[in-house]
Scaffold this motif. Sequence first.
Motif, PDB file in Angstrom:
ATOM      1  N   GLY A  35       0.814  -1.419  -0.098  1.00 58.96           N
ATOM      2  CA  GLY A  35       0.010  -0.044   0.045  1.00 58.96           C
ATOM      3  C   GLY A  35       0.831   1.248   0.061  1.00 58.96           C
ATOM      4  N   LEU A  36       1.255   1.754  -1.001  1.00 60.08           N
ATOM      5  CA  LEU A  36       1.890   3.042  -1.229  1.00 60.08           C
ATOM      6  C   LEU A  36       1.063   4.061  -0.679  1.00 60.08           C
ATOM      7  CD1 LEU A  36       3.555   2.644  -4.774  1.00 60.08           C
ATOM      8  CD2 LEU A  36       4.614   2.347  -2.773  1.00 60.08           C
ATOM      9  N   ARG A  37      -0.146   4.079  -0.868  1.00 62.45           N
ATOM     10  CA  ARG A  37      -0.741   5.240  -0.265  1.00 62.45           C
ATOM     11  C   ARG A  37      -0.586   5.209   1.447  1.00 62.45           C
ATOM     12  NH1 ARG A  37      -6.355   5.244   1.273  1.00 62.45           N
ATOM     13  NH2 ARG A  37      -6.554   3.149   0.812  1.00 62.45           N
ATOM     14  N   TYR A  38      -0.381   4.309   1.967  1.00 65.97           N
ATOM     15  CA  TYR A  38      -0.441   4.268   3.489  1.00 65.97           C
ATOM     16  C   TYR A  38       0.990   4.765   3.672  1.00 65.97           C
ATOM     17  CZ  TYR A  38      -4.273   1.106   3.035  1.00 65.97           C
ATOM     18  OH  TYR A  38      -5.545   0.701   2.836  1.00 65.97           O
ATOM     19  N   LEU A  39       2.081   4.506   2.772  1.00 71.70           N
ATOM     20  CA  LEU A  39       3.027   4.982   3.113  1.00 71.70           C
ATOM     21  C   LEU A  39       3.319   6.702   2.886  1.00 71.70           C
ATOM     22  CD1 LEU A  39       5.777   3.532   3.292  1.00 71.70           C
ATOM     23  CD2 LEU A  39       6.198   3.656   0.907  1.00 71.70           C
ATOM     24  N   GLU A  40       2.552   7.162   1.993  1.00 75.50           N
ATOM     25  CA  GLU A  40       2.147   8.622   1.848  1.00 75.50           C
ATOM     26  C   GLU A  40       1.641   9.182   2.895  1.00 75.50           C
ATOM     27  OE1 GLU A  40       0.110   9.119  -1.941  1.00 75.50           O
ATOM     28  OE2 GLU A  40       1.230  11.042  -2.167  1.00 75.50           O
ATOM     29  N   GLN A  41       0.935   8.389   3.358  1.00 72.72           N
ATOM     30  CA  GLN A  41      -0.097   8.967   4.746  1.00 72.72           C
ATOM     31  C   GLN A  41       0.839   8.761   6.104  1.00 72.72           C
ATOM     32  OE1 GLN A  41      -3.270   6.610   4.460  1.00 72.72           O
ATOM     33  NE2 GLN A  41      -4.286   8.018   2.872  1.00 72.72           N
ATOM     34  N   GLY A  42       2.050   8.071   5.991  1.00 75.10           N
ATOM     35  CA  GLY A  42       2.660   7.945   7.246  1.00 75.10           C
ATOM     36  C   GLY A  42       2.382   6.665   7.748  1.00 75.10           C
ATOM     37  N   HIS A  43       1.531   5.732   7.501  1.00 77.64           N
ATOM     38  CA  HIS A  43       1.176   4.725   8.233  1.00 77.64           C
ATOM     39  C   HIS A  43       1.879   3.619   8.060  1.00 77.64           C
ATOM     40  CE1 HIS A  43      -3.259   6.225   8.131  1.00 77.64           C
ATOM     41  NE2 HIS A  43      -2.542   6.966   9.215  1.00 77.64           N
ATOM     42  N   GLU A  74       2.862  -4.718   8.379  1.00 74.35           N
ATOM     43  CA  GLU A  74       1.881  -5.842   8.475  1.00 74.35           C
ATOM     44  C   GLU A  74       1.552  -6.270   6.968  1.00 74.35           C
ATOM     45  OE1 GLU A  74      -1.637  -4.812  10.406  1.00 74.35           O
ATOM     46  OE2 GLU A  74      -2.436  -6.520  10.202  1.00 74.35           O
ATOM     47  N   ALA A  75       1.379  -5.039   6.194  1.00 73.00           N
ATOM     48  CA  ALA A  75       0.712  -5.569   4.787  1.00 73.00           C
ATOM     49  C   ALA A  75       1.872  -6.400   4.221  1.00 73.00           C
ATOM     50  CB  ALA A  75       0.095  -4.349   3.863  1.00 73.00           C
ATOM     51  N   ALA A  76       2.983  -5.921   4.224  1.00 73.12           N
ATOM     52  CA  ALA A  76       4.302  -6.823   3.475  1.00 73.12           C
ATOM     53  C   ALA A  76       4.392  -8.018   3.922  1.00 73.12           C
ATOM     54  CB  ALA A  76       5.332  -5.663   3.673  1.00 73.12           C
ATOM     55  N   ARG A  77       4.126  -8.169   5.342  1.00 75.65           N
ATOM     56  CA  ARG A  77       4.561  -9.599   5.880  1.00 75.65           C
ATOM     57  C   ARG A  77       3.303 -10.251   5.360  1.00 75.65           C
ATOM     58  NH1 ARG A  77       2.582  -9.103  11.667  1.00 75.65           N
ATOM     59  NH2 ARG A  77       0.565  -9.384  10.645  1.00 75.65           N
ATOM     60  N   GLU A  78       2.047 -10.007   5.368  1.00 72.99           N
ATOM     61  CA  GLU A  78       0.820 -10.640   5.209  1.00 72.99           C
ATOM     62  C   GLU A  78       1.086 -11.057   3.609  1.00 72.99           C
ATOM     63  OE1 GLU A  78      -1.683 -12.184   6.939  1.00 72.99           O
ATOM     64  OE2 GLU A  78      -0.300 -11.374   8.558  1.00 72.99           O
ATOM     65  N   TRP A 109      12.281  11.688  -7.515  1.00 73.03           N
ATOM     66  CA  TRP A 109      13.089  11.664  -6.042  1.00 73.03           C
ATOM     67  C   TRP A 109      12.353  11.139  -4.689  1.00 73.03           C
ATOM     68  CZ3 TRP A 109      12.292  14.000  -1.601  1.00 73.03           C
ATOM     69  CH2 TRP A 109      11.406  15.320  -1.467  1.00 73.03           C
ATOM     70  N   LYS A 110      11.015  11.484  -4.657  1.00 69.01           N
ATOM     71  CA  LYS A 110      10.176  11.418  -3.536  1.00 69.01           C
ATOM     72  C   LYS A 110       9.597   9.855  -3.678  1.00 69.01           C
ATOM     73  CE  LYS A 110       6.564  13.545  -0.820  1.00 69.01           C
ATOM     74  NZ  LYS A 110       5.266  14.298  -0.906  1.00 69.01           N
ATOM     75  N   LEU A 111       9.327   9.612  -4.999  1.00 66.29           N
ATOM     76  CA  LEU A 111       8.778   8.210  -4.897  1.00 66.29           C
ATOM     77  C   LEU A 111       9.892   7.331  -4.822  1.00 66.29           C
ATOM     78  CD1 LEU A 111       6.853   5.989  -6.406  1.00 66.29           C
ATOM     79  CD2 LEU A 111       7.740   6.560  -8.464  1.00 66.29           C
ATOM     80  N   ALA A 112      11.254   7.772  -5.275  1.00 61.86           N
ATOM     81  CA  ALA A 112      12.299   6.755  -4.983  1.00 61.86           C
ATOM     82  C   ALA A 112      12.616   6.538  -3.425  1.00 61.86           C
ATOM     83  CB  ALA A 112      13.711   7.234  -5.500  1.00 61.86           C
ATOM     84  N   ALA A 113      12.514   7.555  -2.783  1.00 65.05           N
ATOM     85  CA  ALA A 113      12.490   7.469  -1.302  1.00 65.05           C
ATOM     86  C   ALA A 113      11.611   6.569  -0.635  1.00 65.05           C
ATOM     87  CB  ALA A 113      12.465   8.814  -0.527  1.00 65.05           C
ATOM     88  N   GLY A 114      10.115   6.638  -1.069  1.00 73.50           N
ATOM     89  CA  GLY A 114       9.089   5.946  -0.438  1.00 73.50           C
ATOM     90  C   GLY A 114       9.234   4.683  -1.184  1.00 73.50           C
ATOM     91  N   LEU A 115       9.785   4.206  -2.129  1.00 81.05           N
ATOM     92  CA  LEU A 115       9.921   2.842  -2.563  1.00 81.05           C
ATOM     93  C   LEU A 115      11.221   2.268  -1.733  1.00 81.05           C
ATOM     94  CD1 LEU A 115       9.266   3.020  -6.142  1.00 81.05           C
ATOM     95  CD2 LEU A 115       7.715   1.700  -4.497  1.00 81.05           C
TER      96      LEU A 115
END
Length: 539
Positions: free
Chosen positions: A65-73, A79-83, A113-119
Motif C-alpha cells: 500500500g504505497l498510499r499508506y506510506l504517503e500517509q505515514g502509516h 503488516e501488509a508486507a508481512r501478510e 526523487w520522492k517516489l524513490a525515497a518512498g520505495l
Amino acid sequence: MIASRRAELSALASDRFDLLVIGGGITGAGIARDAAMRGMAVALVEQDDLASGTSSRSSRLIHGGLRYLEQGHLQLVFEAARERRILLETASHLVWPLEFLFPIHQGDRVPLWKLAAGLWLYDVLALFRSGRRHRLLGKRRTLEAEPMLRERGLVGAALYADAQCDDARLVIATARGAIQYGAQVATWTAVRGLVVEEGRVCGAEVEDLLGGGRAVIRAGVVINAAGPWSDTIRRMEDPAARPLLRTTRGVHVVVPRDRIGHRHAITFLSPIDGRVMFILPWGELSYIGTTDTETTEAPDAVAVTDADVRYLLRSANARFPGAHLAPEDIVSSWAGLRPLVRDDAGAASDNSREHVVVDGRTRLITVTGGKLTTYRSMAAEAVDHAIRAMPPKRRGGWPRESGTAREPVPGSEARDLAAFRTRGLSVGLPADTVEHLLRHYGSESAGIINLGMANRALFERLDPRHPAIAAEVIHAARRELAQRVEDVLVRRVHLYYELPDHGLAAAPRVATLLGGELGWDAERAAMEAARYTTFVGGG
Ligand SMILES: Cc1cc2nc3c(=O)[nH]c(=O)nc-3n(C[C@H](O)[C@H](O)[C@H](O)COP(=O)(O)OP(=O)(O)OC[C@H]3O[C@@H](n4cnc5c(N)ncnc54)[C@H](O)[C@@H]3O)c2cc1C
C-alpha cells in the motif's frame, strides 16, 4: 479433496456453535477458518454467494500500500508486507508476484526523487523480502520498458515488486479451508435478526433464500463481518448504534490489453486529480482502476456510472495516448463499496483506524474495515477477541494461535505445479485450459481432470472463446458451494468479466450441469439460466 457442500438449515439449527460468523466475504471466511483451525465449532452464514460483496470487486492486489506510506502509516505497510509474504506462500496459486512500473511525468504530484525515497522505505518495511528491490529508470529506459507510455513530459519511472490475486477465489479457498476444519458454511442464507438472552447476543434468526424457511442458529459468540452491511447488522442489535462506517464507491473497467499495449502492471498518478491509479494485466485483458467516490448508496445497489467510466478512461488515455480508449472498448466492469472506518469510530475500537474490532451493546462483535491483504491477521485478532468474549463455561482452552500463517489453503498444498501441468497436457487438454486450471485450482486441478477422464464431455469448453471447461461446473457444485449460474460464471470461472457478452451463451449449459448436481428439473434449470440473463442485463 474435501467435499464442500452448502450447510443445510436443519443442521445449523440443531447444533450449538462456539462461533457464528455473519458474512462470507474475505473477512468472514478468514475468521471462520482461523476459528475452525483452533478447534472451535463454527457456523458462517452469507446472504448471497461467497465473495459476492466487496471481496470480488477489489483491485485484486495483495500489496503493502504505497498510499499508506504517503500517509505515514508505516505500521500498516509493515503488516501488509508481512501478510503479502505469507499469502504468496500459503495461497500460492491465487496470489502471485507482479512487477509494477510507476512512471512520473512533469507536473505530477509526486516527483521521482520522492517516489524513490518512498520505495526505499517500502523495501525496508518488507525487510527486503518482496522479491527484487525497486529500481529507478531514466526517461530512455522507461520508454524501452513501456514504449506506449506518453513520451512528452516523461521524467522517468520506478520498477517495484508487489502481488496480484484472484480475490473471489481467495475467499472461496479460505471458506473451504474453514470447512476442511469442520466449519458449517451456508450461502444464500440471510440474517434477519439477532437472538439476545440475559443481555447477551447468543445467536441469529436466519432465512434460507433458496430452500425457504427460517431457523435460529445458536452460538457462544456472534461476529458481524458484513463489510459495507456491518452497520445494518449493528442496528439489529441496537437501533441507535452509532455508524462505524463511511463508504466510498470504487470502479474498475476491463479492456483488451493490446489496446493499451503495456507490458508491466502500471501504477500512475491520475492527471485529472493526482490520485494513485492502476492499469493491471489480466491475461489478454487489462483492468483500470479505481475511483474513490464518497457515497451513501446501499451496498446491493452500487453500480458503475458514466462519470466513473469517463474518469478512468481519460486518466488511462492521458498516460497511454495511443490507446484512444472509449466506452465501446469496455469488456466488463465492476463497482464495490469500501467499508472504511469512520474517523470518529476510533474511540470504540481496540485497533488501528484501518480496521476495527468493536463490541456492541449485547456483545455482538463487529469486525470491519481493513483490506484483502491483511485479512488473515485481522481474522486472528478477531478470533482472539471472540475467545475473550466467550461466556466462561464455553471457553474451550483453544490455542492462542491458529496456524493460518503456515497452513496452505486448499489447492496451494503443492508449490510446484509442473506435474499437474504435465498431466493436463497428457490427457489432451489445450495449453490455455491447463494454465487456467492451474491458476484457478492449483493442485486441485487434478480433481477436475479426473472428472473429465470419467466423462470426456466435461473437457468441453463452456464457451469456445474461453479456456474454462464443463468439469469446473461440477467441481463448483460439489466442492465450492456454487448454487446459481452467476455463482459459477461470475466468481468461479470468470466468464462474466472476461467475455464481452459475459458468457451468456454458456448459461443454459451451466444451469443443466449445476442442476444435475443440485437436483433441479428442466424447468428450474431454464429459470436459473434466464436469471443469469437478467443478472447480466442489470449487472
Ligand atoms: C474498489 C475497491 C478496490 C479494492 N482493492 C483492494 C486491493 O487491491 N487490495 C486489498 O487488499 N484490498 C482492496 N480493497 C478492500 C477489500 O476489497 C475489502 O476490504 C474487503 O473485500 C472487505 O471484505 P469484507 O469481507 O469485510 O466485506 P464483503 O466482501 O462485502 O463481505 C461482507 C458479506 O456480508 C454479507 N452480508 C451482508 N448482510 C448480511 C446478512 N444480513 N446476512 C448474511 N450475510 C450478509 C454480504 O452479502 C457480503 O458478502 C478494495 C476495495 C474496493 C471497494
